[in-house]
Motif scaffolding. Structure first.
Motif, PDB file in Angstrom:
ATOM      1  N   MET A 126      -5.533  11.667   9.512  1.00  0.00           N
ATOM      2  CA  MET A 126      -5.635  10.270   9.153  1.00  0.00           C
ATOM      3  C   MET A 126      -4.273   9.800   8.650  1.00  0.00           C
ATOM      4  O   MET A 126      -3.630  10.472   7.877  1.00  0.00           O
ATOM      5  CB  MET A 126      -6.690  10.121   8.053  1.00  0.00           C
ATOM      6  N   THR A 127      -3.829   8.660   9.088  1.00  0.00           N
ATOM      7  CA  THR A 127      -2.520   8.145   8.688  1.00  0.00           C
ATOM      8  C   THR A 127      -2.685   7.010   7.703  1.00  0.00           C
ATOM      9  O   THR A 127      -3.754   6.424   7.559  1.00  0.00           O
ATOM     10  CB  THR A 127      -1.722   7.648   9.913  1.00  0.00           C
ATOM     11  N   VAL A 128      -1.588   6.682   7.032  1.00  0.00           N
ATOM     12  CA  VAL A 128      -1.590   5.579   6.081  1.00  0.00           C
ATOM     13  C   VAL A 128      -1.655   4.274   6.866  1.00  0.00           C
ATOM     14  O   VAL A 128      -0.824   4.046   7.750  1.00  0.00           O
ATOM     15  CB  VAL A 128      -0.310   5.588   5.213  1.00  0.00           C
ATOM     16  N   PRO A 129      -2.640   3.439   6.556  1.00  0.00           N
ATOM     17  CA  PRO A 129      -2.684   2.149   7.248  1.00  0.00           C
ATOM     18  C   PRO A 129      -1.421   1.353   6.940  1.00  0.00           C
ATOM     19  O   PRO A 129      -0.973   1.304   5.800  1.00  0.00           O
ATOM     20  CB  PRO A 129      -3.917   1.463   6.657  1.00  0.00           C
ATOM     21  N   ASP A 130      -0.838   0.730   7.971  1.00  0.00           N
ATOM     22  CA  ASP A 130       0.363  -0.079   7.768  1.00  0.00           C
ATOM     23  C   ASP A 130       0.084  -1.255   6.840  1.00  0.00           C
ATOM     24  O   ASP A 130       0.991  -1.804   6.239  1.00  0.00           O
ATOM     25  CB  ASP A 130       0.895  -0.606   9.105  1.00  0.00           C
ATOM     26  N   THR A 131      -1.168  -1.631   6.722  1.00  0.00           N
ATOM     27  CA  THR A 131      -1.523  -2.783   5.904  1.00  0.00           C
ATOM     28  C   THR A 131      -1.850  -2.412   4.463  1.00  0.00           C
ATOM     29  O   THR A 131      -2.209  -3.278   3.685  1.00  0.00           O
ATOM     30  CB  THR A 131      -2.733  -3.512   6.518  1.00  0.00           C
ATOM     31  N   MET A 132      -1.760  -1.121   4.074  1.00  0.00           N
ATOM     32  CA  MET A 132      -2.068  -0.743   2.699  1.00  0.00           C
ATOM     33  C   MET A 132      -0.958  -1.243   1.790  1.00  0.00           C
ATOM     34  O   MET A 132       0.181  -0.821   1.879  1.00  0.00           O
ATOM     35  CB  MET A 132      -2.228   0.766   2.521  1.00  0.00           C
ATOM     36  N   THR A 133      -1.310  -2.158   0.912  1.00  0.00           N
ATOM     37  CA  THR A 133      -0.356  -2.691  -0.042  1.00  0.00           C
ATOM     38  C   THR A 133      -0.345  -1.802  -1.284  1.00  0.00           C
ATOM     39  O   THR A 133      -1.217  -0.943  -1.461  1.00  0.00           O
ATOM     40  CB  THR A 133      -0.737  -4.125  -0.451  1.00  0.00           C
ATOM     41  N   LYS A 134       0.599  -2.058  -2.161  1.00  0.00           N
ATOM     42  CA  LYS A 134       0.650  -1.320  -3.417  1.00  0.00           C
ATOM     43  C   LYS A 134      -0.615  -1.586  -4.238  1.00  0.00           C
ATOM     44  O   LYS A 134      -1.147  -0.684  -4.874  1.00  0.00           O
ATOM     45  CB  LYS A 134       1.910  -1.697  -4.198  1.00  0.00           C
ATOM     46  N   ASP A 135      -1.114  -2.815  -4.205  1.00  0.00           N
ATOM     47  CA  ASP A 135      -2.365  -3.129  -4.905  1.00  0.00           C
ATOM     48  C   ASP A 135      -3.541  -2.358  -4.304  1.00  0.00           C
ATOM     49  O   ASP A 135      -4.404  -1.886  -5.041  1.00  0.00           O
ATOM     50  CB  ASP A 135      -2.647  -4.631  -4.869  1.00  0.00           C
ATOM     51  N   PRO A 174      -4.915  13.092   1.771  1.00  0.00           N
ATOM     52  CA  PRO A 174      -3.666  12.906   2.524  1.00  0.00           C
ATOM     53  C   PRO A 174      -3.251  11.451   2.693  1.00  0.00           C
ATOM     54  O   PRO A 174      -2.058  11.157   2.706  1.00  0.00           O
ATOM     55  CB  PRO A 174      -3.937  13.573   3.877  1.00  0.00           C
ATOM     56  N   VAL A 175      -4.200  10.542   2.782  1.00  0.00           N
ATOM     57  CA  VAL A 175      -3.858   9.127   2.931  1.00  0.00           C
ATOM     58  C   VAL A 175      -3.214   8.611   1.647  1.00  0.00           C
ATOM     59  O   VAL A 175      -2.169   7.961   1.676  1.00  0.00           O
ATOM     60  CB  VAL A 175      -5.106   8.292   3.305  1.00  0.00           C
ATOM     61  N   LEU A 176      -3.825   8.924   0.500  1.00  0.00           N
ATOM     62  CA  LEU A 176      -3.279   8.462  -0.771  1.00  0.00           C
ATOM     63  C   LEU A 176      -1.963   9.160  -1.098  1.00  0.00           C
ATOM     64  O   LEU A 176      -1.024   8.523  -1.593  1.00  0.00           O
ATOM     65  CB  LEU A 176      -4.290   8.677  -1.894  1.00  0.00           C
ATOM     66  N   LEU A 177      -1.872  10.450  -0.816  1.00  0.00           N
ATOM     67  CA  LEU A 177      -0.640  11.196  -1.089  1.00  0.00           C
ATOM     68  C   LEU A 177       0.525  10.644  -0.272  1.00  0.00           C
ATOM     69  O   LEU A 177       1.616  10.420  -0.810  1.00  0.00           O
ATOM     70  CB  LEU A 177      -0.859  12.684  -0.796  1.00  0.00           C
ATOM     71  N   ARG A 178       0.305  10.381   0.990  1.00  0.00           N
ATOM     72  CA  ARG A 178       1.378   9.836   1.834  1.00  0.00           C
ATOM     73  C   ARG A 178       1.774   8.435   1.373  1.00  0.00           C
ATOM     74  O   ARG A 178       2.961   8.105   1.286  1.00  0.00           O
ATOM     75  CB  ARG A 178       0.955   9.819   3.298  1.00  0.00           C
ATOM     76  N   ALA A 179       0.781   7.609   1.052  1.00  0.00           N
ATOM     77  CA  ALA A 179       1.081   6.248   0.591  1.00  0.00           C
ATOM     78  C   ALA A 179       1.848   6.282  -0.730  1.00  0.00           C
ATOM     79  O   ALA A 179       2.776   5.488  -0.938  1.00  0.00           O
ATOM     80  CB  ALA A 179      -0.217   5.447   0.442  1.00  0.00           C
TER      81      ALA A 179
END
Length: 178
Positions: free
Chosen positions: A1-10, A47-52
Motif C-alpha cells: 500500500m502506498t501513501v495517497p498523494d492526497t494525504m495532507t499533514k492534517d 507502512p502508510v503512516l510510517l512512509r507519510a
C-alpha cells in the motif's frame, strides 16, 4: 500500500491520533503519569503512516545533515524510513554501548566528525535524547538537531539536558487532539 498523494499533514495527524492515542493511566519514561499515551508502534508499524511521516520529516532536516541517527527503539523504524526517503545514511543509537561484539553505542555508521541529526518518536522531557547526545558527542559527532514525530511536552520543544539543541516536531500533542 502506498501513501495517497492526497494525504495532507492534517490527514496524517488524524490517522496517527486514531491509530496511536490511548486513554487511561500511563507511567512515562520521564517518571510523569499521563492520562493520554501515544503508542508509537501503532503508527510506526503501519507502512502508510510510517512512509507519510518520513515524508513530513524530510523537509525538517537541517541541510548540512550527513547522517541521520534513530534512537533505540522507537527512532529505528523512523530513521530507516527517512533514510529510504532521503538517501542519507542511517545510524542507530543504543541506550548504552554493547558489552560484546563491536562494543559501540552507535551502530550502522561511523559518526566521528559527522554532522548528525537525531530522529526520535515521542518526546516529553527529552531524557533519552540527552543520553544519546552524550553518547554521540563521545564518539565525535556534531549533533545538529532532533526531529521527532510527536512533541508531547509542555511549552516550547526543548531538551533540558542539552539546552542549545533544536527540537523540531512534526506534530505536537495538541495537533493530535480530537
Amino acid at each position: 500500500m502506498t501513501v495517497p498523494d492526497t494525504m495532507t499533514k492534517d490527514d496524517l495527524a488524524h490517522r496517527m491520533a486514531r491509530a496511536a492515542r490511548l486513554e487511561g493511566t500511563f507511567l512515562l519514561r520521564s517518571g510523569q503519569t499521563s492520562t493520554q499515551y501515544f503508542d508509537k508502534y501503532r503508527f510506526e508499524g503501519d507502512p502508510v503512516l510510517l512512509r507519510a511521516l518520513a515524508k513530513e520529516m524530510q523537509p525538517l532536516l537541517p541541510p548540512e545533515t550527513e547522517v541521520i541517527a534513530g534512537l533505540e527503539l522507537g527512532g529505528v523504524p523512523l530513521v530507516t524510513a527517512l533514510s529510504l526517503e532521503t538517501g542519507l545514511p542511517a545510524a542507530f543509537v543504543r541506550k548504552e554501548a554493547k558489552t560484546y561484539g563491536t562494543c559501540r553505542a552507535i551502530e550502522g555508521q561511523d559518526v566521528a566528525g559527522k554532522r548528525v541529526t537525531f530522529i526520535e518518536d515521542v518526546i516529553t522531557t527529552g531524557g533519552a535524547v540527552a543520553d544519546a547526545h552524550a553518547l554521540a558527542s563521545a564518539e565525535g559527532a556534531e549533533v545538529l538537531a532532533v526531529i521527532c514525530a510527536i512533541w508531547r511536552g509542555t511549552g516550547a520543544p526543548g531538551i533540558a539536558g542539552v539546552p542549545g539543541l533544536p527540537v523540531v516536531p512534526v506534530f505536537t500533542r495538541s495537533d493530535l487532539a480530537e
